[in-house]
Structures are given as C-alpha cells and as structure tokens.
Design an enzyme around this catalytic site. Sequence first.
Site, PDB file in Angstrom:
ATOM      1  N   LEU A 237       0.942  -1.285   0.083  1.00 57.21           N
ATOM      2  CA  LEU A 237      -0.008  -0.002   0.098  1.00 57.21           C
ATOM      3  C   LEU A 237       1.039   1.308  -0.094  1.00 57.21           C
ATOM      4  CD1 LEU A 237      -2.953  -1.070   2.424  1.00 57.21           C
ATOM      5  CD2 LEU A 237      -2.459  -1.683   0.158  1.00 57.21           C
ATOM      6  N   ASP A 238       1.079   1.745  -1.247  1.00 57.98           N
ATOM      7  CA  ASP A 238       2.152   2.897  -1.403  1.00 57.98           C
ATOM      8  C   ASP A 238       1.655   3.942  -0.791  1.00 57.98           C
ATOM      9  OD1 ASP A 238       4.332   4.139  -2.606  1.00 57.98           O
ATOM     10  OD2 ASP A 238       2.728   5.483  -3.922  1.00 57.98           O
ATOM     11  N   ALA A 239       2.633   4.886   0.102  1.00 54.23           N
ATOM     12  CA  ALA A 239       2.104   6.117   0.589  1.00 54.23           C
ATOM     13  C   ALA A 239       0.584   6.204   1.442  1.00 54.23           C
ATOM     14  CB  ALA A 239       1.972   7.211  -0.414  1.00 54.23           C
TER      15      ALA A 239
END
Length: 584
Positions: A237-239
């Site tokens: 789960l990016d950023a």
Amino acid sequence: MEEAAPLSQLEQRLIGHLQILYPHLDAGELTRNCLNTFGLDPKTDSPKPHRNIWDQSDIMLITYADTLRKDGDTPLNTLHDFVKTELSECISVVHLLPFFPYSSDDGFSVMDYTSVNPSSGKWRNITELSQDFKVMGDLVINHCSSRSMWFENYKAGVEPGASYFYEADPNADLSNVVRPRMSPLLREVQTKNGTKYVWCTFSHDQVDLNFENPKVLMEFLRIIRLYLEKGIRWFRLDAVAFLWKSPGTSSINLPNTHEMIRLLRLMIEHYAPDAVIITETNIPNRENLTYFGNANEAHLIYNFSLPPLLINTLVSGSCEHLKDWLMRMPPAQQGTTYLNFVASHDGVGLRPTEGLLSEWELDNLINTMKRFGGKISSRTSVTGEAKPYEINISLWDALSGSVSKGPDQWHFARFMCAAGIQLALEGLPAFYIHSLFGTENDYQRVENTGHFRSINRHIWNVDDLEHRLNTPTHHQKVFHAMRNLIQIRRAQPAFHPNATQYILHTGNKLFAFWRQSLDRRQSLFAIYNITDEPQSFNLAELNLIATDDWTDLITDQKYEDRMAQVTLMPYQFLWLANKKSKAK
C-alpha cells in the site's frame, strides 16, 4: 413477511468499518456493494488470526519490471528468466514496482491501474511469474496521474472521475499538513465547473484521490480483485499514511486511514487467505509501528529506521544508535513481522531517524554520503523550512568508506557486513536488485531525468550484466557472496521472521544479538565487527550452552573452547549456531 437472513460475520465486520468511514450513508447497502464488487460470498470463512504466512526461507527481491533489458525480449520476460535461472535458490517473493502506464516518477504516477505498460510486457508475464514466485504488486492508492482518464473526466465533469479527487479551499488552514516534498500542496485546475484546487501530496502530476467518496473505494476493490485474479498475492500500500485528508490537521496517519487499511485487509484475506498486506509508511518509527494495528492492519511494515541507522553504524564505527533502537523495538506479534531492507528504489529516508540521531550526527551522515557521491532531496516542514528528506545514493557507494577516513580498502567487507546484519535480524529481508550486483551511482541517469532518485535506478542490459557476473569484477564478487549468504540464511530455523531476538551488550564496536527458533531447538549468536579495526571478544560472554557443539555457519569453523578469545577482522562477522541446517 419473511424475516431477513441473519448477517454473516464478514458482513457484520464490514458494516462496522463502513459505518466509521461513511457515517452518513447506508452501511448495509455499501456492504452489499463491496461484496458484489469483489465477487465475495458473504458466508466465506474467516482465515485464522495470527498465522505466519512466511518462514526463514522467504526472501524478497525489489525490482522494476524493466530493470533488466535484452534486445528482442520484453523486460518482464527477461526479468523472469534471470530470476528463475540465477536466483531461484535465493528469492521467494518478487516485488514488482509499478508496472502500469505512467506519466512520471518511474511508475508512481499511474495512468491506468488495469493494464501493464506495453513497453514492459503483458498481464500474461505477471501471471507466469506468479507461478514460480510469490509476486508483490504496488497498490498506488493515495494518488494517480494528472494524465489519467479519471483526471481528464474530472476536468470535464463526468464520471468516472468527476468526484474522485480531493479538493481544498486555498484559504483553509493547511499549515499543519505534513509534506514529503517541496512543491505547493494545492494545484489550481480549470474544470467545466470552474476553477478548483486539488490536493497533491507528492507532485502536481500526482493528484490525491478522495476516499471520502465510496465510489473511489469501489474502484480500488475492482482493481485489487483484478490483481488477485492475475496471481498477485502480496500488496504494497504505497504512501498509505497520507490516504485520508482533513484541513486543519496533519493529514497523515489519521484514524480513518487505519480504518480503511483494516477494511481492505478484511476483504483481501477473505478472498485469498494466503494474501499479505504491507504498508509503505516512510515516517518516524513510533508512528510506523501503529500500522500493525492489533495484528489486523499490515501483516508487514517496512522497517524504515533500519537503512539510515545501519549505514550510519557502518560508516561511523559505532552501533550505539542501532542497538538502542532495536532494544526498544517490540517483538512483532505472530501473524505480523518487519520487512527489513537497507536499499530500495527510493532514497534512504531521514524522517525515520527523528528522535534516534542527533542533528549533529544526521549532518555528519549526510555530509559523508555527499562525499561518496550521494544527492540530498528535501521536503517542506510545517514551519515552511526546507529539511533533508532522503539521501539518494546506491548502497554500494554509500558503504565505500568511513566518516573519518573516506573511501578505503574495506568496501566489500563493509557491504557484506550490512547484508549479514539485514539477513539475521527479526523480520523478512528484502533486497533491492542492485544490492545483489553492487551497482554504482548512475550519474548519467540523474542527468537524463533531472531527478536525484534516478541515481539508484540503473537499467542493466542483461547481456552486459551477465558478462560482469562471469568475469573478475566487484559485481561478480558481490553476486556470488550474496547468493551464498542468502542460501545459508534460508535454511536456519533461528532466522524465522518471528524467532526470538535479544540484543547483546558487547559495547559499541561489536554489534551482537541472539536468535532462537520457534521450537527452541536452534540457538544462534550473530556477532559483527562494525569498525575498520580488528575487535576481540571472549566466547564466555555469549553463555554458550556447554552440551552443544557450536559452529560458525559461514566458515564451518567449530568453537570447542568456551573460554576462547575470538578476534574479528574489520567488518567480519560470525553466525554461531548450535545446529546447522542445510539448504533443501
């Protein structure tokens, strides 16, 4: 009148999450929409909690889809062939960085979440890779490209997209918003409905999505389902820390962000019980730890403090801060663990050193990395100042010398010492592909792109790479040493990601800790000389069990005299175990 069927446990839990996220909407209807969108039977059994979906053999490779290129072949096929041929005994998980059509940031400005960038390959390549390795894909969930169809629709006032982006009043109090970049937070946009100001946490080409709108959630459930159908089981789960916004607050780590992660995990693990959620939250350590939740959010969290502290340890010759940090780290609950990395496609984050390194020590580290060819990226603090955000440098160059003496003859030994620590610590090791080759700083790529991060995003022609790996070069030396060390590690139960870890008090020049397997049969002492001078210690300090035979796993040397003094050469280390397991 027929009574409604009682709600399943899954439905009840979904309603609980959705009532918090969308209190003004019908949680029952939203729950039905979520299940239908995801293709999930509400009666699906819940997976057992606190399961370790990994063991000591799990090692992750981090790579772009097109890091390895070969004339006449698609990059994804070239990568698959190389990993299968050269790394099948070392790697179990392949983290493919964003492989979608994009407009900037080497993939993290996604234009279309549902297709593979044609220059890298096709979905078939991803599915084939997933048949040989576990595949982790990026869910770039906070933002998408300003050149995406969604954003074009936003400007035209049509769905899907018209209501997908987070708008803010430029006169609102945004002074507390935590920023990872120097660019202005809001971007002025002309739309069919007049002038709007959209929220851009990272860049004006990366426009933040509005998860206050459940339509955005439904879009991402469709996207996640597609990835699952294509064979992806691990999700980064990016950023994600920036997901939920609220003017007047920091707009980072907000409660609804955690609630959304719990909801996504609930859906994903009911669809695929072997799925793994990893949160990418490049923030101070205490905040980062909250993403475990109560073992109901991330299965793994990035150990973001490890890269700067380990590099600082090896260039300063003191493990004081690394040791103090690890002694305060909580053991991960069963069913959760740490992702241990030292290098990645991004730079060495500096926010995770907050409260761990003094300002003077941080400046010393930054100046040393500049001497070794590194670049420094900055962010805007809440007071409006420019603050160092990350160091951009290849790991090979970062470990080329020491603070006091500069580049030296211990380059390779120091590099392998870093790998030896990374492999032995509690958690699951993740190696950036360039760390396996000892790839140097790519200044030409920085010049070509204008971005400091490109310094550590070299593109290898696979024929050139294989030539270097088969001739006397430092690339060959690193590659063979790394493969050997990883294979030893993968066989040892005491290196299970959740095996017991205890930091030893051996001063600041020797870094040492004890691991014990979950069944308590294998004990292992990892002792590292983190200086450029020989260091000695007495085996009596380790409390070796007298009835066991102790062997260094790396050299196979036996240590029978429990009172013997051992001298480690600069950056030499031991993995001293009472039982040696061999790779299968």
